[in-house]
Design a protein around this motif. Structure first.
Motif, short mmCIF file in Angstrom:
data_model
loop_
_atom_site.label_atom_id
_atom_site.label_comp_id
_atom_site.label_asym_id
_atom_site.label_seq_id
_atom_site.Cartn_x
_atom_site.Cartn_y
_atom_site.Cartn_z
N MET A 66 0.82 -1.21 0.00
CA MET A 66 0.00 0.00 0.00
C MET A 66 0.86 1.26 0.00
SD MET A 66 -3.22 -0.87 -0.19
CE MET A 66 -2.61 -2.09 -1.36
N ALA A 67 1.99 1.22 0.70
CA ALA A 67 2.88 2.39 0.71
C ALA A 67 3.50 2.62 -0.66
CB ALA A 67 3.97 2.21 1.76
N LEU A 68 3.93 1.54 -1.31
CA LEU A 68 4.49 1.68 -2.66
C LEU A 68 3.45 2.18 -3.65
CD1 LEU A 68 6.75 -1.51 -2.94
CD2 LEU A 68 7.47 0.84 -2.47
N ALA A 69 2.19 1.75 -3.45
CA ALA A 69 1.12 2.16 -4.35
C ALA A 69 0.67 3.60 -4.12
CB ALA A 69 -0.07 1.23 -4.20
N GLY A 70 0.99 4.17 -2.95
CA GLY A 70 0.61 5.55 -2.67
C GLY A 70 -0.71 5.71 -1.96
N GLY A 92 13.17 7.02 4.07
CA GLY A 92 13.62 6.03 3.11
C GLY A 92 13.31 6.40 1.68
N GLN A 93 13.56 5.45 0.80
CA GLN A 93 13.49 5.70 -0.64
C GLN A 93 12.97 4.45 -1.35
OE1 GLN A 93 17.30 5.91 -2.79
NE2 GLN A 93 16.64 7.87 -3.63
N ALA A 110 12.77 1.55 -11.67
CA ALA A 110 13.54 1.87 -12.87
C ALA A 110 14.22 3.23 -12.72
CB ALA A 110 12.65 1.83 -14.12
N ASP A 111 14.83 3.45 -11.55
CA ASP A 111 15.58 4.67 -11.22
C ASP A 111 14.70 5.91 -11.11
OD1 ASP A 111 18.04 3.33 -11.09
OD2 ASP A 111 18.30 3.49 -13.27
N GLN A 112 13.38 5.73 -11.12
CA GLN A 112 12.45 6.85 -10.94
C GLN A 112 11.98 6.88 -9.49
OE1 GLN A 112 9.04 6.69 -13.53
NE2 GLN A 112 8.52 8.83 -13.24
N ASP A 113 11.95 8.06 -8.90
CA ASP A 113 11.54 8.20 -7.50
C ASP A 113 10.05 7.90 -7.38
OD1 ASP A 113 11.06 8.84 -4.88
OD2 ASP A 113 11.80 10.90 -5.00
N LEU A 114 9.73 6.69 -6.94
CA LEU A 114 8.35 6.26 -6.87
C LEU A 114 7.55 7.08 -5.86
CD1 LEU A 114 6.71 3.97 -8.27
CD2 LEU A 114 7.14 2.58 -6.24
N LEU A 115 8.18 7.40 -4.75
CA LEU A 115 7.46 8.06 -3.65
C LEU A 115 7.12 9.51 -3.97
CD1 LEU A 115 9.51 6.64 -0.64
CD2 LEU A 115 7.49 5.68 -1.77
N ALA A 116 7.76 10.09 -4.98
CA ALA A 116 7.47 11.47 -5.37
C ALA A 116 6.25 11.57 -6.29
CB ALA A 116 8.68 12.09 -6.05
N LEU A 117 5.76 10.42 -6.75
CA LEU A 117 4.66 10.41 -7.72
C LEU A 117 3.31 10.22 -7.03
CD1 LEU A 117 6.21 8.01 -10.40
CD2 LEU A 117 6.18 10.51 -10.45
N PRO A 118 2.24 10.84 -7.55
CA PRO A 118 0.90 10.50 -7.07
C PRO A 118 0.55 9.06 -7.47
CG PRO A 118 0.77 11.95 -8.98
CD PRO A 118 2.22 11.86 -8.61
N ALA A 119 -0.46 8.51 -6.81
CA ALA A 119 -0.77 7.08 -6.99
C ALA A 119 -0.99 6.72 -8.45
CB ALA A 119 -2.00 6.72 -6.15
N HIS A 120 -1.74 7.54 -9.20
CA HIS A 120 -2.06 7.18 -10.59
C HIS A 120 -0.81 7.20 -11.47
CE1 HIS A 120 -2.22 11.58 -10.97
NE2 HIS A 120 -2.10 11.41 -12.28
N GLU A 121 0.16 8.06 -11.14
CA GLU A 121 1.39 8.10 -11.92
C GLU A 121 2.28 6.89 -11.60
OE1 GLU A 121 2.17 9.84 -14.38
OE2 GLU A 121 0.62 11.39 -14.32
N ARG A 122 2.17 6.36 -10.41
CA ARG A 122 2.91 5.14 -10.07
C ARG A 122 2.39 3.98 -10.92
NH1 ARG A 122 3.85 5.63 -3.45
NH2 ARG A 122 3.86 7.91 -3.43
#
Length: 258
Positions: free
Chosen positions: A51-55, A64-65, A69-81
């Motif tokens: 759920m955390a990875l999904a946003g 943490g981080q 694919a070298d893209q900051d997942l946590l900086a993206l809104p859920a739909h962009e993930r």
């Protein structure tokens, strides 16, 4: 032999739900096309990781981080993930009243196509591919025209998650107890679909307690989550040991943990 670069890199991830810290420094790597099984006692944080990875807004990342694919997942809104290639199944898939299943999946699929620079699917082409995939997974075609999961049995809900997975073909899929509620044929469908997508490069994290499924999946890595951290990293023998002895034993931080 050269080891492929990780598709997913999680480093020292801390996650809180409300005032409670659930994940307390999780680190792991998942290469393309690989499969990691995540095991742990109830409440150890397995679903929290997904759920955390999904946003999901209830799951607050406090440190943490996570890179996809070298893209900051946590900086993206859920739909962009999701557009970036992340798929997370629900342990208990909810109803979505008023939204037809076929429209829901086609909208999601076309959003992913747009992110990949691919043309959208029209309703006719989508329905043909959805019916074919549903037949392979043992999901009645009639459920495509019903509201999402409304009136579905537990097994039908899980097969509907598999249908979404089959059509979206993500880069990384986290399956949270996908075998729960499935009969023998449903479990076979899970194994067959995972094998097909792995051959195409999709990586998997599979949360499961059941050794039979784990042995059929033939994971590259087995991770034991304990007290919010990866306590052990091993292979299939670790899953067999857990199935035999349970989780009630001292945690030892894995040497292989990044």
């Amino acid at each position: 032999m050269t080891t492929p670069s990780p598709l997913l890199q999680v480093r020292d991830l801390h996650v809180a739900v409300g005032e409670r810290s659930v994940l307390c420094g999780v680190s792991c790597d998942v290469p393309p096309g690989s499969l990691a099984v995540l095991m742990g006692a109830n409440g150890s944080g397995k679903s929290t990781l997904g759920m955390a990875l999904a946003g999901h807004p209830r799951y607050r990342v406090t440190g943490g981080q996570a890179l996809l694919a070298d893209q900051d997942l946590l900086a993206l809104p859920a739909h962009e993930r999701a557009r970036a290639g992340l798929f997370v199944s629900f342990q208990a898939p909810p109803d979505v009243p008023g939204v037809k299943n076929n429209l829901f999946i086609r909208t999601a699929l076309n959003a992913v196509h747009e992110a990949r620079g691919q043309p959208p699917l029209d309703a006719f082409d989508f329905l043909a591919s959805a019916k074919q995939a549903a037949g392979t997974l043992g999901l009645p075609e009639t459920l495509l025209a019903r509201p999402v999961n409304e009136g579905f049995s537990g097994g039908e809900r899980k097969r509907n998650e598999l249908l979404q997975l089959a059509l979206l073909q993500p880069r990384l899929a986290l399956l949270d107890e996908i075998d729960s509620g499935l009969d023998v044929d449903g479990v076979r469908a899970v194994v067959g679909l995972v094998q097909r997508l792995r051959a195409q490069g999709t990586a998997f994290i599979v949360v499961s307690h059941y050794l039979t499924l784990i042995e059929q999946l033939q994971p590259d890595t087995v991770l034991r989550l304990d007290q919010g951290r990866i306590a052990e990293t091993g292979g299939l023998e670790l899953a067999r040991t857990i199935a035999r002895d349970g989780f009630a034993r001292p945690a030892t931080v894995a040497e292989a943990q990044p």
